[in-house]
Design a protein around this motif. Structure first.
Motif, PDB file in Angstrom:
ATOM      1  N   LEU A 125       0.811  -1.218   0.000  1.00 52.13           N
ATOM      2  CA  LEU A 125       0.000   0.000   0.000  1.00 52.13           C
ATOM      3  C   LEU A 125       0.848   1.272   0.000  1.00 52.13           C
ATOM      4  N   ARG A 126       2.185   1.130  -0.128  1.00 52.90           N
ATOM      5  CA  ARG A 126       3.055   2.312  -0.183  1.00 52.90           C
ATOM      6  C   ARG A 126       2.601   3.226  -1.304  1.00 52.90           C
ATOM      7  N   GLY A 127       2.692   4.502  -1.057  1.00 55.12           N
ATOM      8  CA  GLY A 127       2.253   5.469  -2.046  1.00 55.12           C
ATOM      9  C   GLY A 127       0.800   5.877  -1.830  1.00 55.12           C
ATOM     10  N   ARG A 128       0.103   5.146  -0.940  1.00 51.42           N
ATOM     11  CA  ARG A 128      -1.276   5.495  -0.601  1.00 51.42           C
ATOM     12  C   ARG A 128      -1.357   5.695   0.903  1.00 51.42           C
ATOM     13  N   ARG A 129      -2.310   6.492   1.328  1.00 49.44           N
ATOM     14  CA  ARG A 129      -2.533   6.664   2.760  1.00 49.44           C
ATOM     15  C   ARG A 129      -3.470   5.554   3.227  1.00 49.44           C
ATOM     16  N   VAL A 130      -3.211   5.064   4.433  1.00 47.73           N
ATOM     17  CA  VAL A 130      -3.938   3.894   4.940  1.00 47.73           C
ATOM     18  C   VAL A 130      -4.550   4.215   6.296  1.00 47.73           C
ATOM     19  N   VAL A 131      -5.811   3.821   6.457  1.00 46.20           N
ATOM     20  CA  VAL A 131      -6.449   3.809   7.768  1.00 46.20           C
ATOM     21  C   VAL A 131      -6.487   2.347   8.184  1.00 46.20           C
ATOM     22  N   LEU A 132      -5.682   1.996   9.174  1.00 46.79           N
ATOM     23  CA  LEU A 132      -5.654   0.631   9.713  1.00 46.79           C
ATOM     24  C   LEU A 132      -6.391   0.679  11.039  1.00 46.79           C
ATOM     25  N   TYR A 133      -7.471  -0.100  11.140  1.00 44.44           N
ATOM     26  CA  TYR A 133      -8.187  -0.073  12.410  1.00 44.44           C
ATOM     27  C   TYR A 133      -8.225  -1.470  13.014  1.00 44.44           C
TER      28      TYR A 133
ATOM     29  N   TYR B 144      -7.558   7.661   0.930  1.00 46.02           N
ATOM     30  CA  TYR B 144      -7.295   6.707   2.012  1.00 46.02           C
ATOM     31  C   TYR B 144      -7.788   5.311   1.644  1.00 46.02           C
ATOM     32  N   GLU B 145      -6.961   4.312   1.944  1.00 44.66           N
ATOM     33  CA  GLU B 145      -7.367   2.907   1.896  1.00 44.66           C
ATOM     34  C   GLU B 145      -7.719   2.510   3.318  1.00 44.66           C
ATOM     35  N   VAL B 146      -8.719   1.662   3.498  1.00 41.28           N
ATOM     36  CA  VAL B 146      -9.105   1.192   4.827  1.00 41.28           C
ATOM     37  C   VAL B 146      -8.797  -0.292   4.921  1.00 41.28           C
ATOM     38  N   VAL B 147      -8.184  -0.695   6.048  1.00 42.33           N
ATOM     39  CA  VAL B 147      -7.898  -2.096   6.335  1.00 42.33           C
ATOM     40  C   VAL B 147      -8.280  -2.350   7.788  1.00 42.33           C
ATOM     41  N   GLY B 148      -9.056  -3.405   8.026  1.00 39.72           N
ATOM     42  CA  GLY B 148      -9.391  -3.811   9.387  1.00 39.72           C
ATOM     43  C   GLY B 148      -8.517  -4.973   9.813  1.00 39.72           C
TER      44      GLY B 148
ATOM     45  N   THR C  76     -16.523  -3.845   2.142  1.00 39.60           N
ATOM     46  CA  THR C  76     -15.892  -3.646   0.832  1.00 39.60           C
ATOM     47  C   THR C  76     -14.439  -3.206   0.957  1.00 39.60           C
ATOM     48  N   PHE C  77     -13.817  -3.537   2.078  1.00 36.96           N
ATOM     49  CA  PHE C  77     -12.401  -3.245   2.274  1.00 36.96           C
ATOM     50  C   PHE C  77     -11.775  -4.484   2.898  1.00 36.96           C
ATOM     51  N   PRO C  78     -10.453  -4.643   2.775  1.00 30.91           N
ATOM     52  CA  PRO C  78      -9.828  -5.856   3.288  1.00 30.91           C
ATOM     53  C   PRO C  78      -9.834  -5.936   4.812  1.00 30.91           C
ATOM     54  N   LEU C  79     -10.047  -7.159   5.289  1.00 28.41           N
ATOM     55  CA  LEU C  79      -9.900  -7.495   6.701  1.00 28.41           C
ATOM     56  C   LEU C  79      -8.727  -8.454   6.788  1.00 28.41           C
ATOM     57  N   VAL C  80      -7.775  -8.196   7.690  1.00 25.98           N
ATOM     58  CA  VAL C  80      -6.613  -9.073   7.815  1.00 25.98           C
ATOM     59  C   VAL C  80      -6.626  -9.784   9.152  1.00 25.98           C
ATOM     60  N   SER C  81      -6.103 -11.000   9.117  1.00 22.99           N
ATOM     61  CA  SER C  81      -6.098 -11.902  10.264  1.00 22.99           C
ATOM     62  C   SER C  81      -4.727 -11.890  10.945  1.00 22.99           C
ATOM     63  N   ASP C  82      -4.735 -11.627  12.243  1.00 23.57           N
ATOM     64  CA  ASP C  82      -3.501 -11.615  13.049  1.00 23.57           C
ATOM     65  C   ASP C  82      -3.701 -12.554  14.245  1.00 23.57           C
ATOM     66  N   PRO C  83      -3.796 -13.876  13.973  1.00 24.98           N
ATOM     67  CA  PRO C  83      -4.164 -14.808  15.041  1.00 24.98           C
ATOM     68  C   PRO C  83      -3.164 -14.874  16.192  1.00 24.98           C
ATOM     69  N   ASP C  84      -1.879 -14.620  15.931  1.00 22.74           N
ATOM     70  CA  ASP C  84      -0.908 -14.655  17.040  1.00 22.74           C
ATOM     71  C   ASP C  84      -0.756 -13.277  17.697  1.00 22.74           C
ATOM     72  N   ARG C  85      -1.487 -12.289  17.167  1.00 28.39           N
ATOM     73  CA  ARG C  85      -1.550 -10.937  17.731  1.00 28.39           C
ATOM     74  C   ARG C  85      -0.211 -10.191  17.702  1.00 28.39           C
ATOM     75  N   ALA C  86       0.720 -10.658  16.877  1.00 34.10           N
ATOM     76  CA  ALA C  86       2.050 -10.021  16.817  1.00 34.10           C
ATOM     77  C   ALA C  86       1.967  -8.619  16.230  1.00 34.10           C
ATOM     78  N   VAL C  87       1.170  -8.445  15.177  1.00 30.33           N
ATOM     79  CA  VAL C  87       1.048  -7.125  14.553  1.00 30.33           C
ATOM     80  C   VAL C  87       0.256  -6.200  15.471  1.00 30.33           C
ATOM     81  N   LEU C  88      -0.833  -6.706  16.034  1.00 34.30           N
ATOM     82  CA  LEU C  88      -1.617  -5.903  16.984  1.00 34.30           C
ATOM     83  C   LEU C  88      -0.728  -5.431  18.129  1.00 34.30           C
TER      84      LEU C  88
ATOM     85  N   ASP D 199     -19.672   2.442   5.091  1.00 34.73           N
ATOM     86  CA  ASP D 199     -20.532   3.526   4.623  1.00 34.73           C
ATOM     87  C   ASP D 199     -19.748   4.800   4.313  1.00 34.73           C
ATOM     88  N   SER D 200     -18.552   4.935   4.865  1.00 32.32           N
ATOM     89  CA  SER D 200     -17.708   6.114   4.618  1.00 32.32           C
ATOM     90  C   SER D 200     -16.594   5.828   3.619  1.00 32.32           C
ATOM     91  N   LEU D 201     -16.539   4.611   3.101  1.00 33.87           N
ATOM     92  CA  LEU D 201     -15.400   4.203   2.277  1.00 33.87           C
ATOM     93  C   LEU D 201     -15.248   5.049   1.018  1.00 33.87           C
TER      94      LEU D 201
END
Length: 158
Positions: free
Chosen positions: A31-39, A68-72, A91-103, A58-60
């Motif tokens: 996603l480099r070159g774009r602004r990202v909202v990671l929630y 802005y790109e949105v990623v949950g 309508t935006f990507p959801l990513v899985s962090d099962p070991d919670r390392a990124v969180l 609804d705000s996408l």
């Protein structure tokens, strides 16, 4: 009590490559070159997380129009994320962090207050990352309801 990491404006956003709700991999560097909202949210298909995800959905269009790109991100497995996406037409990507390392790297996992008790879990948080991969905004312990409207105001989007 553990000290949670806290990110601040100007910090490099911790990089990640995680599996999405479609089973594909998504890397922050993609996603480099774009602004990202990671929630970060605690669990797919729970009432608060559904409210928040639907607010982002609804705000996408207006967020994308502002660049802005949105990623949950949550600890849910990709199959649960796919169900969440399909059930709520997300309508935006959801990513899985099962070991919670990124969180954890973002300071979005650790001790928090829940109904007056200290528990360990996902801290509902939102991060705005610039096109170069640096933190612009880091908001912790955000409310599920009304957060996207507040975020839009904080970003000057009205």
């Amino acid at each position: 009590m553990t000290d949670n990491v806290r990110l601040h404006p100007g910090d490099p956003a911790p990089d990640f490559t995680l599996t999405t709700d479609t089973g594909d991999k998504l890397a922050l560097t993609d996603l480099r070159g774009r602004r990202v909202v990671l929630y970060a949210y605690p669990a797919a298909m729970t009432p608060g997380c559904t409210t928040q995800a639907c607010d982002f959905r609804d705000s996408l269009a207006s967020l994308k129009a502002a660049g802005y790109e949105v990623v949950g991100i949550s600890p849910d497995e990709p199959a649960a994320l796919a169900k969440f996406r399909d059930r709520d037409a997300l309508t935006f990507p959801l990513v899985s962090d099962p070991d919670r390392a990124v969180l954890t790297a973002y300071g979005a996992y650790g001790e928090k207050k829940l109904y007056g008790k200290t528990v360990t879990g996902v801290i509902r948080s939102t991060f705005v990352i610039d096109a170069e991969g640096r933190i612009v905004l880091a908001q912790y312990n955000v409310k599920a309801t009304g957060h996207v409207a507040k975020l839009r105001r904080d970003l000057g989007l009205g």
